[in-house]
Scaffold this motif. Structure first.
Motif, short mmCIF file in Angstrom:
data_model
loop_
_atom_site.label_atom_id
_atom_site.label_comp_id
_atom_site.label_asym_id
_atom_site.label_seq_id
_atom_site.Cartn_x
_atom_site.Cartn_y
_atom_site.Cartn_z
N TYR A 30 52.14 46.99 35.32
CA TYR A 30 51.70 45.77 35.99
C TYR A 30 50.20 45.52 35.79
CZ TYR A 30 56.17 45.30 38.34
OH TYR A 30 57.51 45.12 38.62
N GLY A 31 49.46 46.54 35.39
CA GLY A 31 48.04 46.36 35.10
C GLY A 31 47.14 46.23 36.31
N PHE A 32 47.36 47.03 37.34
CA PHE A 32 46.48 46.98 38.50
C PHE A 32 46.19 48.38 39.02
CE2 PHE A 32 50.74 46.74 40.36
CZ PHE A 32 50.67 47.70 41.35
N LYS A 33 45.15 48.47 39.87
CA LYS A 33 44.75 49.70 40.55
C LYS A 33 44.82 49.42 42.05
CE LYS A 33 41.49 50.65 36.88
NZ LYS A 33 40.08 50.64 36.53
N THR A 34 45.16 50.45 42.83
CA THR A 34 45.33 50.25 44.27
C THR A 34 45.03 51.54 45.03
OG1 THR A 34 46.91 49.53 45.96
CG2 THR A 34 47.80 50.78 44.12
N ARG B 203 36.94 55.81 43.23
CA ARG B 203 37.16 56.32 44.58
C ARG B 203 37.93 55.33 45.45
NH1 ARG B 203 32.10 58.83 46.93
NH2 ARG B 203 32.91 60.62 45.84
N ASN B 204 37.64 54.04 45.31
CA ASN B 204 38.29 53.03 46.15
C ASN B 204 39.69 52.66 45.67
OD1 ASN B 204 36.05 52.81 47.84
ND2 ASN B 204 35.09 51.29 46.52
N TYR B 205 39.98 52.87 44.40
CA TYR B 205 41.30 52.54 43.83
C TYR B 205 41.79 53.71 42.98
CZ TYR B 205 39.71 47.95 45.23
OH TYR B 205 39.24 46.89 45.96
N PRO B 206 42.28 54.76 43.63
CA PRO B 206 42.61 56.00 42.90
C PRO B 206 43.93 56.00 42.14
CG PRO B 206 43.03 56.28 45.23
CD PRO B 206 42.41 54.92 45.07
N ARG B 207 44.79 55.02 42.35
CA ARG B 207 46.09 55.01 41.67
C ARG B 207 46.28 53.70 40.92
NH1 ARG B 207 47.96 57.14 47.23
NH2 ARG B 207 47.79 59.37 46.87
N GLY B 208 46.96 53.80 39.77
CA GLY B 208 47.15 52.60 38.97
C GLY B 208 48.52 52.54 38.34
N CYS B 209 48.86 51.34 37.86
CA CYS B 209 50.13 51.10 37.18
C CYS B 209 49.84 50.39 35.86
CB CYS B 209 51.04 50.23 38.05
SG CYS B 209 52.60 49.82 37.25
N LYS B 210 50.22 51.03 34.76
CA LYS B 210 49.99 50.45 33.43
C LYS B 210 50.97 49.31 33.15
CE LYS B 210 48.15 54.70 31.55
NZ LYS B 210 48.35 55.81 30.63
N THR C 276 43.19 57.13 38.57
CA THR C 276 41.92 56.60 38.08
C THR C 276 40.77 57.47 38.59
OG1 THR C 276 41.39 55.17 39.96
CG2 THR C 276 42.89 54.29 38.30
N TRP C 277 39.58 57.19 38.11
CA TRP C 277 38.37 57.88 38.58
C TRP C 277 37.67 57.09 39.68
CZ3 TRP C 277 37.15 62.72 37.34
CH2 TRP C 277 37.75 63.27 36.23
#
Length: 54
Positions: free
Chosen positions: A27-31, A18-25, A15-16
């Motif tokens: 499960y639909g979340f960023k972490t 800064r606080n949540y740079p990685r995501g999973c399509k 992702t863009w």
């Protein structure tokens, strides 16, 4: 328990945010951490949505 590498999964994305740079399509979340680590921490089991990139 099989270790899942999100970098080889077709549902993983960067992702863009800064606080949540990685995501999973799937499960639909960023972490902040790898999604597979987060799924293991929250559910207690490995990621069941892992699909190898082609």
């Amino acid at each position: 328990m099989k270790k899942v590498n999100c970098f080889h999964c077709k549902y993983f994305y960067t992702t863009w945010e800064r606080n949540y740079p990685r995501g999973c399509k799937a499960y639909g979340f960023k972490t902040k951490e790898l999604p597979s680590v987060y799924v293991l921490k929250v559910t207690g089991s490995t990621c069941l949505s892992f699909k190898e990139k082609t």
